[in-house]
Design a protein around this motif. Structure first.
Motif: not given
Length: 313
Positions: A223-235, A249-256
């Motif tokens: 989770q902490s690694v994931r959150q950091e990457l998600l934020e970095k990618f989002h920014k 098959n799976a998937g979802g979204t995070y802030k677009g």
């Protein structure tokens, strides 16, 4: 021993993909598409059937047929895809195991029949470099398949290939994780300056399978690694991350940002069929469909997606 320069398996060198020249590809030229596959994983079907995932991978005839079917389906497509990316677990045999070299050789023999005009893009998976990779297992992978992380431009879109094992367990090579991190920050900063249409990431292990806050498991990042990457990618404006590893098959979204998890060319662990994902990139969006190998082979890409490709921007 370096692979021959002309070889489709050595195109990612010096953290760029030599198949695409930046000067030719940094401008938007209109919609295009690429093919994403994951987990051909030669040897898993037998290992899974006999219930011995460590030593049961001594046959892979089924996977050879499926990989051949994938290549034949891709070669028939019109217009041609810009590239074919394989998101890891090319073979089942872990580093140091008995059948690994044979599995790699057989996969290369299938993949080299891919149309010469369709570059192959390889992503390292846990079976390719080990669950806890070392400098040696990564070097070995790079000699065989090209760099474990690199970037490239296609038609004004910026693509990043990452080594997700370094986010999963880098305890044997922390300095390599730091190097990838520093490189990634540089690349994302450069992408921001260069006015690309979209930024798209490829990695083997998904950031998450359904929701950004789900629990950590074998099939996603901690989770902490994931959150950091998600934020970095989002920014940095990353639009989509494509991965495999889950054999479903799976998937979802995070802030677009869309997390797309594609099922396997090889062994299925869920209800999906052996398949490939067709990804259409337009000026505004990224649209994708998962096709079974037989559907893609017999019918090609559906009209709706072809129409999107035909639109003049």
């Amino acid at each position: 021993v370096m692979a021959a320069e002309g070889s489709p398996f050595a195109r990612a060198r010096g953290t760029t993909l030599t198949a695409f020249r930046h000067d030719d590809e940094c401008q938007w030229k209109g919609p295009f598409y690429f093919i994403q596959g994951a987990d051909p994983q030669f040897g898993l079907m037998k290992a899974w059937t006999v219930g011995d995932t460590n030593n049961g991978d001594d046959e892979w005839g089924e996977e050879i047929k499926l990989a051949e079917q994938a290549v034949q389906a891709i070669n028939k497509l019109k217009p041609k895809p810009k590239f074919f990316v394989l998101c890891g677990d090319l073979i089942h045999g872990m580093p140091g195991t008995q059948w690994r070299k044979e599995q790699e050789k057989d996969l290369k023999n299938v993949l080299k029949n891919t149309d010469q005009d369709i570059p192959l893009v390889f992503v390292s998976g846990n079976h390719d470099i080990g669950n806890a990779p070392t400098r040696e297992t990564i070097d070995n992978y790079c000699r065989n398949w090209g760099d474990d992380y690199f970037s490239f431009w296609v038609g004004g879109v910026f693509f990043l290939v990452l080594n997700s094992q370094l986010y999963f367990d880098s305890s044997n090579c922390p300095e390599l994780k730091e190097a990838q991190e520093a490189w990634l920050s540089e690349q994302l900063a450069a992408a921001g300056k260069q006015k690309c249409k979209h930024v798209i990431v490829f990695q083997h292990i998904p950031l998450f399978l359904r929701t950004p806050d789900e629990d950590h498991s074998y099939f996603n990042l901690e989770q902490s690694v994931r959150q950091e990457l998600l934020e970095k990618f989002h920014k940095a404006g990353v639009k989509a991350v494509f991965s495999g590893h889950y054999h479903r098959n799976a998937g979802g979204t995070y802030k677009g940002l869309e997390m797309v998890v594609s099922s396997a060319i090889g062994c299925q662990l869920g209800e999906d069929t052996h398949g490939l994902r067709v990804v259409v990139v337009t000026e505004e969006k990224i649209v994708h469909r998962y096709y079974s190998l037989s559907d893609l082979s017999s019918q090609g890409i559906e009209k709706e997606l072809l129409d999107m490709l035909a639109q003049q921007s």
